[in-house]
Motif scaffolding. Structure first.
Motif, PDB file in Angstrom:
ATOM      1  N   ALA A   1     -41.426  58.901   2.020  1.00 34.70           N
ATOM      2  CA  ALA A   1     -41.093  58.647   3.426  1.00 34.70           C
ATOM      3  C   ALA A   1     -40.170  57.438   3.550  1.00 34.70           C
ATOM      4  O   ALA A   1     -39.249  57.434   4.380  1.00 34.70           O
ATOM      5  CB  ALA A   1     -42.368  58.430   4.234  1.00 34.70           C
ATOM      6  N   PHE A   2     -40.406  56.423   2.735  1.00 32.58           N
ATOM      7  CA  PHE A   2     -39.559  55.227   2.776  1.00 32.58           C
ATOM      8  C   PHE A   2     -38.133  55.554   2.342  1.00 32.58           C
ATOM      9  O   PHE A   2     -37.163  55.018   2.907  1.00 32.58           O
ATOM     10  CB  PHE A   2     -40.151  54.139   1.883  1.00 32.58           C
ATOM     11  CG  PHE A   2     -39.377  52.853   1.909  1.00 32.58           C
ATOM     12  CD1 PHE A   2     -39.300  52.082   3.057  1.00 32.58           C
ATOM     13  CD2 PHE A   2     -38.707  52.414   0.772  1.00 32.58           C
ATOM     14  CE1 PHE A   2     -38.580  50.894   3.084  1.00 32.58           C
ATOM     15  CE2 PHE A   2     -37.987  51.227   0.781  1.00 32.58           C
ATOM     16  CZ  PHE A   2     -37.918  50.463   1.946  1.00 32.58           C
ATOM     17  N   LEU A   3     -37.974  56.435   1.378  1.00 31.48           N
ATOM     18  CA  LEU A   3     -36.627  56.840   0.950  1.00 31.48           C
ATOM     19  C   LEU A   3     -35.880  57.520   2.091  1.00 31.48           C
ATOM     20  O   LEU A   3     -34.668  57.329   2.256  1.00 31.48           O
ATOM     21  CB  LEU A   3     -36.719  57.769  -0.263  1.00 31.48           C
ATOM     22  CG  LEU A   3     -37.241  57.136  -1.557  1.00 31.48           C
ATOM     23  CD1 LEU A   3     -37.350  58.197  -2.654  1.00 31.48           C
ATOM     24  CD2 LEU A   3     -36.339  55.979  -2.006  1.00 31.48           C
ATOM     25  N   ILE A   4     -36.585  58.304   2.888  1.00 33.34           N
ATOM     26  CA  ILE A   4     -35.959  58.918   4.069  1.00 33.34           C
ATOM     27  C   ILE A   4     -35.608  57.843   5.085  1.00 33.34           C
ATOM     28  O   ILE A   4     -34.523  57.862   5.680  1.00 33.34           O
ATOM     29  CB  ILE A   4     -36.913  59.963   4.685  1.00 33.34           C
ATOM     30  CG1 ILE A   4     -37.108  61.136   3.730  1.00 33.34           C
ATOM     31  CG2 ILE A   4     -36.384  60.451   6.037  1.00 33.34           C
ATOM     32  CD1 ILE A   4     -38.170  62.128   4.169  1.00 33.34           C
ATOM     33  N   LEU A   5     -36.519  56.907   5.287  1.00 31.88           N
ATOM     34  CA  LEU A   5     -36.273  55.820   6.242  1.00 31.88           C
ATOM     35  C   LEU A   5     -35.020  55.035   5.884  1.00 31.88           C
ATOM     36  O   LEU A   5     -34.292  54.565   6.779  1.00 31.88           O
ATOM     37  CB  LEU A   5     -37.491  54.889   6.281  1.00 31.88           C
ATOM     38  CG  LEU A   5     -37.421  53.693   7.230  1.00 31.88           C
ATOM     39  CD1 LEU A   5     -37.333  54.159   8.683  1.00 31.88           C
ATOM     40  CD2 LEU A   5     -38.630  52.780   7.034  1.00 31.88           C
ATOM     41  N   LEU A   6     -34.722  54.889   4.597  1.00 32.20           N
ATOM     42  CA  LEU A   6     -33.556  54.112   4.155  1.00 32.20           C
ATOM     43  C   LEU A   6     -32.234  54.745   4.579  1.00 32.20           C
ATOM     44  O   LEU A   6     -31.187  54.086   4.506  1.00 32.20           O
ATOM     45  CB  LEU A   6     -33.581  53.943   2.635  1.00 32.20           C
ATOM     46  CG  LEU A   6     -34.670  53.019   2.076  1.00 32.20           C
ATOM     47  CD1 LEU A   6     -34.612  52.982   0.555  1.00 32.20           C
ATOM     48  CD2 LEU A   6     -34.543  51.609   2.654  1.00 32.20           C
ATOM     49  N   THR A   7     -32.265  55.990   5.036  1.00 31.62           N
ATOM     50  CA  THR A   7     -31.028  56.626   5.522  1.00 31.62           C
ATOM     51  C   THR A   7     -30.730  56.236   6.967  1.00 31.62           C
ATOM     52  O   THR A   7     -29.664  56.587   7.481  1.00 31.62           O
ATOM     53  CB  THR A   7     -31.124  58.163   5.427  1.00 31.62           C
ATOM     54  OG1 THR A   7     -32.142  58.641   6.321  1.00 31.62           O
ATOM     55  CG2 THR A   7     -31.456  58.595   4.007  1.00 31.62           C
ATOM     56  N   PHE A   8     -31.651  55.525   7.643  1.00 32.01           N
ATOM     57  CA  PHE A   8     -31.454  55.101   9.027  1.00 32.01           C
ATOM     58  C   PHE A   8     -30.712  53.765   9.060  1.00 32.01           C
ATOM     59  O   PHE A   8     -30.506  53.123   8.021  1.00 32.01           O
ATOM     60  CB  PHE A   8     -32.800  54.952   9.739  1.00 32.01           C
ATOM     61  CG  PHE A   8     -33.565  56.241   9.916  1.00 32.01           C
ATOM     62  CD1 PHE A   8     -33.020  57.466   9.552  1.00 32.01           C
ATOM     63  CD2 PHE A   8     -34.850  56.236  10.442  1.00 32.01           C
ATOM     64  CE1 PHE A   8     -33.737  58.651   9.715  1.00 32.01           C
ATOM     65  CE2 PHE A   8     -35.569  57.400  10.614  1.00 32.01           C
ATOM     66  CZ  PHE A   8     -35.013  58.615  10.247  1.00 32.01           C
ATOM     67  N   ASN A   9     -30.347  53.334  10.279  1.00 30.29           N
ATOM     68  CA  ASN A   9     -29.709  52.024  10.398  1.00 30.29           C
ATOM     69  C   ASN A   9     -30.733  50.907  10.180  1.00 30.29           C
ATOM     70  O   ASN A   9     -31.938  51.137  10.168  1.00 30.29           O
ATOM     71  CB  ASN A   9     -29.003  51.877  11.757  1.00 30.29           C
ATOM     72  CG  ASN A   9     -29.945  52.040  12.942  1.00 30.29           C
ATOM     73  OD1 ASN A   9     -31.066  51.540  12.941  1.00 30.29           O
ATOM     74  ND2 ASN A   9     -29.479  52.750  13.977  1.00 30.29           N
ATOM     75  N   ALA A  10     -30.237  49.688  10.010  1.00 33.39           N
ATOM     76  CA  ALA A  10     -31.104  48.568   9.627  1.00 33.39           C
ATOM     77  C   ALA A  10     -32.201  48.302  10.661  1.00 33.39           C
ATOM     78  O   ALA A  10     -33.352  48.019  10.304  1.00 33.39           O
ATOM     79  CB  ALA A  10     -30.259  47.305   9.416  1.00 33.39           C
ATOM     80  N   ALA A  11     -31.848  48.405  11.942  1.00 35.51           N
ATOM     81  CA  ALA A  11     -32.840  48.152  12.989  1.00 35.51           C
ATOM     82  C   ALA A  11     -33.966  49.177  12.940  1.00 35.51           C
ATOM     83  O   ALA A  11     -35.143  48.837  13.102  1.00 35.51           O
ATOM     84  CB  ALA A  11     -32.169  48.159  14.364  1.00 35.51           C
ATOM     85  N   ALA A  12     -33.614  50.433  12.707  1.00 36.75           N
ATOM     86  CA  ALA A  12     -34.635  51.481  12.635  1.00 36.75           C
ATOM     87  C   ALA A  12     -35.502  51.317  11.387  1.00 36.75           C
ATOM     88  O   ALA A  12     -36.699  51.616  11.421  1.00 36.75           O
ATOM     89  CB  ALA A  12     -33.977  52.854  12.650  1.00 36.75           C
TER      90      ALA A  12
END
Length: 330
Positions: A141-152
């Motif tokens: 899930a964290f690897l997916i999160l890393l595709t978002f912008n820094a604030a997200a």
């Protein structure tokens, strides 16, 4: 006369639940039917055999994205990835959260009729194995999160706080459903930020609407276990409200509809057309009618009915989403 009634012992084998199946799993679910035998206990630990929780975590994310697009009137191709990422992330984080919940609640689950068949108390998965499984899901899930912008990304990391606290809430407060609401609706904030880059008032009000909705459906759900919870000292809004639950559910219904309506108005007023505003406002209105239907059928003494109504909330949450999407096309 010969008695031709079929007793439970005489039921056909195909109607029996597979070995290791959890008591409240969906009948004929894909885990029990098609998953490799060695994976089934871990998928059950993630509640993959009970998909309603994934939907309840995912739907607020899609609400947040739809209203964010309505707010800034700037749809992007990257939003398609956000739609998919929400689904993948909801599946993984719901699984990780449920695994954490079962680790912390292993002794409680073993004392409750409905939950003693879960993988840890039933001995299908060790605590150590569950910890490894939880970390694996969280890492993906964290690897997916890393595709978002820094604030997200920062918002996503912050979401771990209510997730970590929730399993302990029923030990120290009569309102553990509030902590579940804080965790399950965080995606509305995170995906708003993933699209717009920053928080705004509509996202915050939508978050509050989601929490009110969670209080509604999870109070219904908690009524399945009130007797066992009372015996072992576990707190819940179902036990707190008792015979007054219908009145409280009505209040949560009104709060959900009212707050979501305010969120829609805040999101639409800057740039959206009047038609888009009307269509979007029809969403919480229609959602409220579906919640009212649940309230009419609610029976605190009927555990099966409570589970049925709880599962109906996938449709409850999808109703406003349909209207939000329609407003974007107006």
């Amino acid at each position: 006369m010969q008695d031709n009634r079929v007793t439970p012992e005489a039921e056909p084998a195909e109607n029996a639940k597979p070995e290791g199946s959890v008591a409240d799993a969906v009948s004929g679910n894909w885990v029990d039917r098609w998953a490799p035998a060695w994976m089934r206990p871990y998928l059950r630990l993630s509640r993959a055999d009970r998909p309603i929780g994934t939907w309840l975590l995912l739907i607020p994310c899609w609400w947040g994205l739809a209203l964010a697009i309505l707010y800034d009137q700037s749809p992007r191709w990257s939003d398609l990835w956000l739609v998919v990422a929400c689904a993948l992330g909801a599946f993984l984080m719901r699984g990780a959260g449920c695994t954490w919940n079962d680790i912390t609640d292993r002794d409680i689950d073993g004392a409750v009729e409905r939950t003693r068949s879960r993988p840890i108390p039933s001995g299908q998965v060790s605590v150590r194995g569950a910890l490894v499984w939880m970390c694996l899901q969280a890492l993906l899930a964290f690897l997916i999160l890393l595709t978002f912008n820094a604030a997200a990304i920062r918002m996503g990391v912050l979401a771990l706080l209510p997730v970590a606290i929730y399993p302990f809430a029923k030990r120290f407060t009569w309102w553990p459903q509030v902590f579940l609401g804080l965790a399950f609706n965080w995606g509305a904030l995170m995906i708003w930020v993933a699209h717009t880059g920053s928080l705004a008032a509509p996202a915050m009000v939508l978050y509050l609407a989601g929490i009110a909705w969670t209080l509604f459906y999870d109070t219904i759900y908690a009524h399945q276990d009130t007797e066992d919870d009372a015996l072992i000292g576990v707190k819940s809004t179902a036990r707190l409200f008792a015979e007054k639950s219908p009145q409280w559910l009505r209040r949560f219904l009104m709060a959900t509809v009212g707050l979501m309506g305010i969120a829609v108005i805040y999101a639409a007023l800057p740039q959206a057309s009047v038609l888009a505003l009307v269509l979007a406002l029809a969403g919480p209105w229609a959602m409220g009618w579906h919640m009212a239907w649940q309230l009419r059928g609610f029976d605190a003494s009927d555990a099966g009915k409570c589970l049925q109504l709880f599962r109906a909330n996938r449709d409850t949450g999808m109703i406003p989403l349909v209207f939000f999407v329609a407003s974007l096309l107006a």
